[in-house]
Scaffold this motif. Structure first.
Motif, mmCIF file in Angstrom:
data_model
loop_
_atom_site.group_PDB
_atom_site.id
_atom_site.type_symbol
_atom_site.label_atom_id
_atom_site.label_comp_id
_atom_site.label_asym_id
_atom_site.label_seq_id
_atom_site.Cartn_x
_atom_site.Cartn_y
_atom_site.Cartn_z
ATOM 1 N N GLN A 1 0.804 -1.226 0.000
ATOM 2 C CA GLN A 1 0.000 0.000 0.000
ATOM 3 C C GLN A 1 0.837 1.277 0.000
ATOM 4 O OE1 GLN A 1 -2.861 0.668 3.066
ATOM 5 N NE2 GLN A 1 -4.512 -0.135 1.832
ATOM 6 N N PRO B 1 -0.290 5.899 -0.013
ATOM 7 C CA PRO B 1 -1.353 6.889 -0.190
ATOM 8 C C PRO B 1 -1.390 7.440 -1.608
ATOM 9 C CG PRO B 1 0.504 7.847 0.980
ATOM 10 C CD PRO B 1 0.812 6.380 0.825
ATOM 11 N N LEU C 1 -5.095 13.589 -2.411
ATOM 12 C CA LEU C 1 -5.369 13.475 -0.976
ATOM 13 C C LEU C 1 -6.012 14.737 -0.430
ATOM 14 C CD1 LEU C 1 -4.749 11.345 1.303
ATOM 15 C CD2 LEU C 1 -2.744 12.741 1.830
ATOM 16 N N GLN D 1 -8.967 4.903 4.091
ATOM 17 C CA GLN D 1 -8.060 3.769 4.272
ATOM 18 C C GLN D 1 -8.948 2.576 4.620
ATOM 19 O OE1 GLN D 1 -6.000 1.274 4.211
ATOM 20 N NE2 GLN D 1 -4.165 2.322 4.969
ATOM 21 N N ASN E 1 -3.117 1.304 8.315
ATOM 22 C CA ASN E 1 -2.065 2.218 8.749
ATOM 23 C C ASN E 1 -1.048 1.536 9.658
ATOM 24 O OD1 ASN E 1 -3.191 4.232 7.257
ATOM 25 N ND2 ASN E 1 -3.645 5.598 8.972
ATOM 26 N N HIS F 1 3.601 11.118 4.118
ATOM 27 C CA HIS F 1 3.004 10.798 2.821
ATOM 28 C C HIS F 1 4.076 10.311 1.841
ATOM 29 C CE1 HIS F 1 1.998 12.283 -1.310
ATOM 30 N NE2 HIS F 1 0.860 11.653 -1.060
ATOM 31 N N GLN G 1 4.687 6.421 0.262
ATOM 32 C CA GLN G 1 4.711 6.228 -1.189
ATOM 33 C C GLN G 1 6.024 5.582 -1.630
ATOM 34 O OE1 GLN G 1 3.821 9.995 -3.177
ATOM 35 N NE2 GLN G 1 1.713 9.272 -3.443
ATOM 36 N N THR H 1 -6.093 5.485 0.069
ATOM 37 C CA THR H 1 -4.816 4.818 0.295
ATOM 38 C C THR H 1 -4.978 3.369 -0.148
ATOM 39 O OG1 THR H 1 -4.213 6.253 2.145
ATOM 40 C CG2 THR H 1 -3.149 4.093 2.041
ATOM 41 N N ASP I 1 -3.662 6.791 -9.036
ATOM 42 C CA ASP I 1 -4.695 7.031 -8.020
ATOM 43 C C ASP I 1 -6.040 7.376 -8.641
ATOM 44 O OD1 ASP I 1 -4.854 9.821 -8.549
ATOM 45 O OD2 ASP I 1 -3.497 10.338 -6.912
#
Length: 821
Positions: free
Chosen positions: A522, A524, A530, A550, A556, A577, A581, A617, A623
């Motif tokens: 995973q 974000p 975002l 999420q 998380n 963030h 990534q 996320t 995205d």
């Protein structure tokens, strides 16, 4: 001649019953067709955008409401008298509906994934006609059917297995719950006489090196019994055949000399040929159909070998290492995905050096545009039947609905040259074995009939040239005498999820699967996505909107646990963030380079996942706002035609040279051990010759492979300007310093060209250009520079006036920033 007109105008939607709030309960809302009720309510200003903040939960009532669609349309006396038959055709209704024409019930539907054609000759009138589609609440219907059929195992609360509706519309571990209703595909009135083409199935094959053959199977529906003629034309070759009086099926074959073969991207061109079919009576054209085909052969080689059971794709007899990504619906409201959006996404896939897209079984059978574009772009497609992560009843009414949808969709998509595999389900064979289903099912059916009997029979009848696998994952060759676990590493296809859920990502190297069809990590979405979708103040990893966006269980927690072995956990949101990534990109880079280095033992890798359906996320590389994440660059780099990677093997290191190009790759492979200051500490040169589509491994001598100081040294392997790197120490434990990068800006035809010059070792430099302008995209990312090196990156969608902002440390990102506090 068949006359067709759409019935897309003057629709309205209103509440039938259910917990709708005022003023919606009494509103008559203009409705778009094709469309869904959420988008109609949104357009009318009656609901907020479901994708923002926690609007998802505020709109959960929509799935509990019965919705009524209504329109009127006029039919003239001439129209009525011109044709013997009048059909209303729905290409897609979502999902459980009663259809009325002028107050007469003409259809009862319960399947989003099939088409419906109704003869309305006795209900249609001259003048104004009223057409109504009365949708039942999908949530209430699914709950009722779950009780009627018997509750079965699934990972999510709502019983998506009990209704033939997109499973992920009930919510997924990356998806918003919509449970929407609507006329989601076109609806039309078709008028015809004598006969029409009910189905046209084409299969293109290769007779020899120069001759292609198109086999055509035609079914007609008649309003009369006279003889008919069928005329088929392909590439200037025309054949005719007579359909005798009363006959309704015909098979024809067209031999096409000197055809060019269709190849996947990276292996050759994608020539496509038009197939035109005409149905005639006494020289008059009654109906027409058009298909595009490509001439190629497809096979999956699963002949057992000493290591187990391979799963090797061969196109035109040539083994193809599959470089793939899984596909989910590109919007939680798929009606918004038009041809242009499909084209943008699939071009991004090709730009990421992918050659295959797997359409996952919890979504939809995608629109014709998807497969047409895949044909044009040379992107292979693997289509799951729509069964995902659940046990499915084999009893009525599901049984008949599932056969009808299978027939509809196999007929619709099987002719595409890009289609190389149909698969019975996603993870259901695995779930039956390992997830406690056998005990809890207590003898109930779970879907085996569909996967092992129905789908193979439908394909054998309608698309005998399309390969089939009962599930993903799946182990070919399993029998009662020789049972194989469906997720066995050494047999067929494998899904690898224990790393994301329980382990650290370097453990991808513990696996050497024959073919890995799912694995992922995973991260974000882009910053602009975002902050557009979440208005939390302050915005933190655990702020309310972030939690809503999420969907993974303990997502998380897993992000944090997966980061800390490699980087320090940042305290500020923007750096958090970036860290997540980058860690996502690192994880997938590690997996892909490892899997590719074991080719041909490992014959393909399909990353979970290419795309997102909303801002979230997730495991996606692109995205929900269509912006590439750093993972996109990881895919492009690791799937490049030529790659040099350093891999740990047998207590030492090898340089693996990966050549997925048509030409042999030769040259001197230079191996050096260096300090972070660039100093060469040891060096070795080997001559290599890597065959086309081949892999060569070179043992790295101990003098190069052994560090004096793990935290300040690395190995560099370079061939023809392409290099791989191995850092002995984790970044967090290393001597990485704050990045010293100078920036120069120049105008470029596509935007601006950013030249970056490293004053010290800078790892995985990436321009988060969307922070400057949401649509700005850097063409390269995750670039590591040794001291004194430079690179130039073109950024599209950025002006010269905006370009200086790229030097800001929140835009010009690197791994160094996650090490130095």
């Amino acid at each position: 001649m068949r006359l067709t007109r759409t019935v897309h105008d003057n629709w309205s939607v209103s509440v039938g019953s259910g917990p709708a709030p005022e003023p919606i309960v009494s509103a008559v809302v203009p409705a778009s067709v094709p469309g869904v009720v959420h988008l109609d309510l949104l357009a009318a200003g009656l609901i907020p955008d479901p994708y923002l903040d926690d609007n998802e939960s505020a709109l959960a009532w929509i799935g509990l409401v019965d919705w009524h669609y209504r329109t009127t349309f006029a039919v003239t006396q001439t129209e009525m008298a011109t044709s013997a038959r009048h059909d209303v055709v729905f290409d897609g209704l979502d999902t459980v509906a009663t259809v009325r024409l002028n107050g007469v019930v003409i259809a009862e539907t319960a399947n989003q994934h099939r088409t419906y054609r109704v003869d309305v000759g006795t209900s249609l009138v001259v003048g104004e006609n009223t057409l109504e589609v009365l949708f039942r609440s999908p949530v209430r219907y699914a709950n009722e059917q779950s009780v009627a059929l018997g509750v079965r195992q699934r990972p999510y609360p709502l019983p998506y297995d009990a209704i033939r509706k997109s499973a992920c519309s009930f919510g997924w571990d990356w998806g918003i719950k919509t449970t929407t209703s609507g006329i989601w595909k076109p609806v039309r009135l078709e008028s015809w006489s004598t006969a029409r083409l009910a189905s046209v199935r084409t299969q293109a094959g290769v007779a020899d090196a120069a001759t292609g053959v198109v086999d055509i199977d035609i079914a007609v529906e008649r309003a009369g019994d006279e003889p008919l003629d069928v005329v088929v034309s392909v590439a200037g070759v025309t054949v005719s055949a007579e359909l005798a009086a009363g006959d309704t099926t015909l098979t024809a074959s067209v031999a096409v000399p000197e055809v060019d073969l269709w190849w996947p991207v990276g292996y050759g061109a994608q020539p496509l040929y038009d197939v035109d079919v005409r149905l005639e009576a006494s020289g008059s054209i009654l109906d027409e159909a058009h298909r595009r085909v490509g001439f190629r052969t497809i096979a999956w080689d699963s002949t057992p070998d000493d290591a187990g059971t391979p799963f090797v794709l061969k196109v035109n007899g040539v083994p193809v290492f599959v470089k793939g990504a899984n596909w989910i619906p590109d919007d939680a409201f798929p009606v918004r995905v038009d041809r242009a959006r499909y084209a943008r996404r699939l071009r991004q896939a090709r730009d990421a050096n992918l050659n295959l897209i797997r359409v996952w079984g919890g979504g939809i059978y995608e629109a014709d545009d998807f497969y047409d574009l895949a044909d044009e772009l040379g992107l292979l497609t693997w289509q799951d039947f729509l069964f995902a992560c659940a046990a499915y009843a084999e009893e009525e009414p599901l049984r008949s609905e599932i056969e009808a949808e299978a027939r509809d969709n196999v007929t619709r998509i099987a002719h595409h040259p890009s289609l190389v595999l149909l698969t019975g389900n996603n993870e259901n064979l695995w779930g039956y074995e390992d997830w406690g289903w056998k005990l809890r099912l207590d003898g109930k059916t779970w879907g085996a009939y569909y996967y092992y009997e129905l789908f193979p029979a439908v394909i054998a009848e309608l698309a005998p040239g399309v390969p089939y696998a009962p599930g993903s994952p799946f182990s070919p060759g399993s029998t009662d005498e020789r049972p194989l676990h469906p997720n066995d590493e050494q047999h067929g296809t494998m899904h690898i999820w224990d790393l994301w859920n329980q382990k650290d990502w370097p453990h991808y190297r513990d696996y050497t699967p024959r073919f890995v069809a799912e694995f992922g990590w995973q991260g974000p979405p882009t910053w602009s996505t975002l902050t557009r979708s979440i208005s939390d103040d302050p915005l933190t990893p655990e702020s309310p909107g972030m939690v809503v966006h999420q969907k993974a269980m303990e997502g998380n927690v897993k992000l944090t646990n997966g980061l800390i072995p490699h980087y320090r956990l940042p305290e500020d949101m923007e750096t958090w963030h970036w860290a997540m990534q980058l860690n996502q990109a690192d994880a997938i880079t590690t997996a892909l380079e490892h899997f590719r280095s074991f080719a041909p033992h490992t014959a393909g890798a399909i990353v979970w996942q290419l795309n997102d359906c909303w801002p979230v996320t997730s495991w996606a590389a692109i995205d929900g706002d269509e912006h590439p994440k750093p993972l996109f660059y990881a895919l492009r780099n690791a799937f490049a035609p030529r790659v040099v990677t350093i891999q740990p093997r047998d207590g030492g290191f090898v340089a693996a040279v990966l050549n997925d190009s048509a030409d042999e790759w030769t040259g001197d492979l230079r191996l050096t051990r260096r300090g972070y200051d660039g100093t060469i500490l040891s060096e070795h040169v080997d001559s290599v010759a890597v065959a086309s589509r081949g892999v060569a491994t070179v043992q790295i001598p101990d003098a190069v492979a052994t560090a004096g100081d793990d935290g300040s040294e690395l190995i560099v392997a370079e061939l023809s300007g392409i290099r791989g790197l191995w850092f002995f120490g984790e970044p967090r434990d290393s001597a990485l310093e704050a990045p010293r990068v100078s920036v120069a800006v120049a105008e470029h035809a596509d935007g601006v060209a950013i030249t970056l010059i490293a004053g010290n070792l800078v790892r995985e430099l990436t321009l988060l250009a969307d922070k400057i302008a949401p649509d700005a995209v850097a063409e390269e990312g995750l670039v590591t520079l040794l001291p004194g090196e430079s690179t130039t990156i073109v950024v599209r969608g950025l002006t010269a006036a905006q370009a200086p902002a790229v030097s800001h440390p929140s835009v010009l990102r690197s791994a160094n920033q996650l090490v130095v506090r």
